[in-house]
Write a protein that holds these residues in place. Structure first.
Motif, short mmCIF file in Angstrom:
data_model
loop_
_atom_site.label_atom_id
_atom_site.label_comp_id
_atom_site.label_asym_id
_atom_site.label_seq_id
_atom_site.Cartn_x
_atom_site.Cartn_y
_atom_site.Cartn_z
N GLY A 202 0.79 -1.22 0.00
CA GLY A 202 0.00 0.00 0.00
C GLY A 202 0.82 1.27 0.00
O GLY A 202 0.27 2.37 0.09
N SER A 203 2.14 1.15 -0.11
CA SER A 203 3.01 2.32 -0.09
C SER A 203 2.63 3.32 -1.18
O SER A 203 2.66 4.53 -0.96
N ILE A 204 2.26 2.83 -2.36
CA ILE A 204 1.92 3.76 -3.43
C ILE A 204 0.64 4.51 -3.08
O ILE A 204 0.50 5.71 -3.38
N GLY A 205 -0.31 3.83 -2.41
CA GLY A 205 -1.52 4.52 -1.98
C GLY A 205 -1.22 5.62 -0.98
O GLY A 205 -1.79 6.71 -1.03
N ILE A 206 -0.31 5.35 -0.05
CA ILE A 206 0.09 6.37 0.93
C ILE A 206 0.79 7.51 0.21
O ILE A 206 0.54 8.69 0.49
N ALA A 207 1.69 7.18 -0.72
CA ALA A 207 2.39 8.23 -1.46
C ALA A 207 1.41 9.10 -2.23
O ALA A 207 1.56 10.32 -2.29
N LEU A 208 0.38 8.49 -2.82
CA LEU A 208 -0.62 9.27 -3.55
C LEU A 208 -1.39 10.18 -2.61
O LEU A 208 -1.65 11.35 -2.93
N ALA A 209 -1.76 9.68 -1.43
CA ALA A 209 -2.49 10.51 -0.46
C ALA A 209 -1.63 11.68 0.00
O ALA A 209 -2.11 12.82 0.08
N LEU A 210 -0.36 11.43 0.30
CA LEU A 210 0.53 12.50 0.74
C LEU A 210 0.79 13.50 -0.39
O LEU A 210 0.85 14.71 -0.16
N THR A 211 0.92 13.00 -1.60
CA THR A 211 1.14 13.88 -2.75
C THR A 211 -0.07 14.78 -2.96
O THR A 211 0.07 15.98 -3.24
N ARG A 212 -1.26 14.20 -2.83
CA ARG A 212 -2.48 15.00 -2.99
C ARG A 212 -2.55 16.10 -1.93
O ARG A 212 -2.92 17.23 -2.23
N GLN A 213 -2.16 15.78 -0.70
CA GLN A 213 -2.19 16.78 0.37
C GLN A 213 -1.15 17.87 0.16
O GLN A 213 -1.42 19.05 0.35
N ALA A 214 0.07 17.46 -0.21
CA ALA A 214 1.19 18.41 -0.24
C ALA A 214 1.34 19.13 -1.57
O ALA A 214 1.82 20.27 -1.61
N MET A 215 0.93 18.50 -2.68
CA MET A 215 1.19 19.06 -4.00
C MET A 215 -0.04 19.27 -4.85
O MET A 215 0.04 19.83 -5.94
N GLY A 216 -1.20 18.77 -4.39
CA GLY A 216 -2.42 18.98 -5.13
C GLY A 216 -2.84 17.77 -5.94
O GLY A 216 -2.05 16.86 -6.19
N PRO A 217 -4.11 17.74 -6.37
CA PRO A 217 -4.65 16.56 -7.06
C PRO A 217 -4.02 16.31 -8.42
O PRO A 217 -3.94 15.16 -8.85
N GLU A 218 -3.58 17.36 -9.12
CA GLU A 218 -3.02 17.15 -10.46
C GLU A 218 -1.72 16.33 -10.39
O GLU A 218 -1.52 15.39 -11.17
N THR A 219 -0.83 16.68 -9.45
CA THR A 219 0.41 15.92 -9.32
C THR A 219 0.12 14.51 -8.85
O THR A 219 0.78 13.55 -9.28
N ALA A 220 -0.87 14.35 -7.96
CA ALA A 220 -1.24 13.01 -7.51
C ALA A 220 -1.76 12.17 -8.66
O ALA A 220 -1.43 10.98 -8.77
N GLU A 221 -2.55 12.76 -9.54
CA GLU A 221 -3.05 12.02 -10.70
C GLU A 221 -1.91 11.66 -11.65
O GLU A 221 -1.90 10.57 -12.23
N ALA A 222 -0.94 12.56 -11.79
CA ALA A 222 0.22 12.25 -12.64
C ALA A 222 1.02 11.09 -12.05
O ALA A 222 1.48 10.20 -12.76
N LEU A 223 1.18 11.09 -10.71
CA LEU A 223 1.90 9.99 -10.05
C LEU A 223 1.13 8.69 -10.23
O LEU A 223 1.73 7.64 -10.49
N SER A 224 -0.19 8.74 -10.11
CA SER A 224 -0.99 7.53 -10.29
C SER A 224 -0.83 6.98 -11.70
O SER A 224 -0.67 5.77 -11.90
N ALA A 225 -0.84 7.88 -12.70
CA ALA A 225 -0.68 7.44 -14.09
C ALA A 225 0.67 6.79 -14.31
O ALA A 225 0.81 5.85 -15.10
N ALA A 226 1.70 7.29 -13.61
CA ALA A 226 3.05 6.78 -13.82
C ALA A 226 3.35 5.53 -12.99
O ALA A 226 4.16 4.70 -13.40
N ALA A 227 2.69 5.39 -11.82
CA ALA A 227 3.11 4.35 -10.88
C ALA A 227 2.10 3.23 -10.70
O ALA A 227 2.47 2.16 -10.21
#
Length: 369
Positions: A202-227
């Motif tokens: 679940g590390s990627i899920g945690i990383a996505l949640a932290l990315t959404r909080q710290a950098m916004g939903p667009e960067t989180a969606e980009a990370l999801s697409a890549a990872a």
């Protein structure tokens, strides 16, 4: 050793935070305690996911993009000197280093053979458990992965919360902490200050949640697409390169293979039917019965899937992408794409692109700050 775990040696208070989601973080600084029982590989996997998030943020927004920082520490919260971590971990420690207080505390999985061993490890680290309680009192986020939830729960600050746990830990955890509710069939749970993942993957899920909080939903969606594995996107990317083999021999498979092979060419129902070795009427019936749409609708879906990939990973103009996806009229492409993606191509690129604006690219490499 079947008695419920009661942290009597650990300071308790009646304070119970309200059950509210974590607010957006102005920055994200994570302390990662390393214990003798810590499953180090899983902690490092999360760090690698956070590195990917930082890289995508820099690609999208330049060197000044907000980032997530991390720091390895001991159970008392004292930072571990990077050079003491060995030649492979030291570079990660240097890259994520920060000074000052953390905003989050990561409790990686404990490498323990059974629940009694998890209990024993928790009881052996009362200093860390106290620190977790202080972190919650100070408004920090507590992140647990798998059985790291035992350390969080032992702080006595998270009663009434919900937690993600592997199924094989649920019975023991409920016995030890009856005031905390395991969330069935949920791999990731955010309940107030507690973000938990059920298993180490679940590390990627945690990383996505932290990315959404710290950098916004667009960067989180980009990370999801890549990872995150996405068969549809992978299929579209290969199709764009003309690498999809015909692995099935059926009417639909032959028709779809033909559509993929001729994706950028003008659509002709008779040609598709000929490739599938059936009449046009029979082909339409097969598509309607099996997929609920026509061959042309399916072609639009394939073209838009390719367009998503090209919008995400290239700097080509919208008319060029329209042409590469079989649309000679950019206006028609925009209408079809908006119908499939829910937004115009330009808006999709702005939200999902993995590339920075053109002016940030250089021909030769430049040192990263």
């Amino acid at each position: 050793m079947n008695e419920p775990f009661t942290p009597t040696a650990i300071h308790r208070t009646a304070l119970r935070p309200l059950s509210l989601p974590m607010p957006p973080l102005p920055h994200c600084h994570i302390d990662i305690p390393l214990l003798p029982q810590t499953a180090l590989g899983h902690a490092l996997h999360l760090v690698e996911c956070l590195r990917s998030a930082n890289l995508l943020a820099r690609l999208r927004s330049g060197p000044a993009a907000p980032g997530i920082r991390w720091r390895f520490c001991d159970a008392r919260g004292e930072p571990l000197a990077a050079d003491s971590l060995g030649p492979f971990i030291a570079p990660l420690a240097h890259e994520g280093a920060f000074t000052g207080p953390a905003t989050a505390l990561l409790l990686a999985p404990l490498h323990c053979p059974d629940i009694p061993a998890v209990r024993a490890a928790t009881q052996a680290h009362t200093a860390l458990v106290r620190r977790i309680g202080i972190a919650v009192d100070q408004g920090q986020q507590v992140i647990s992965v798998s059985n790291g939830a035992w350390l969080a729960a032992a702080s006595a600050r998270l009663d009434g919360r919900r937690v993600a746990l592997p199924w094989y830990y649920v019975a023991g955890f409920v016995r030890d902490f009856p005031g905390i509710e395991p969330a069935p069939a949920q791999s990731l749970v955010q309940d107030g200050p507690w973000l938990s993942a059920d298993v180490a993957t679940g590390s990627i899920g945690i990383a996505l949640a932290l990315t959404r909080q710290a950098m916004g939903p667009e960067t989180a969606e980009a990370l999801s697409a890549a990872a995150v594995a996405d068969p549809a996107r992978s299929h579209a990317a290969h199709s764009a390169a003309g690498q999809i083999p015909n692995t099935r021999d059926s009417t639909l498979a032959r028709a779809i293979a033909h559509l993929e092979k001729t994706l950028e060419q003008p659509y002709c129902l008779a040609d598709v039917a000929l490739a599938a070795a059936v009449s046009p009427r029979t082909l339409l019936r097969h598509f309607r019965e099996a997929l609920g749409h026509s061959p042309l609708d399916h072609l639009h879906g394939l073209r838009c899937a390719r367009a998503r990939v090209l919008l995400e990973i290239t700097l080509e103009s919208i008319p060029s992408i329209a042409q590469a996806c079989g649309y000679s009229d950019p206006a028609a492409f925009r209408r079809v794409f908006a119908r499939h993606a829910g937004m115009a191509p330009g808006a999709y690129r702005e939200r999902h692109t993995l590339r920075a604006p053109r002016q940030r690219w250089r021909v030769d490499a430049t040192p990263q700050p």
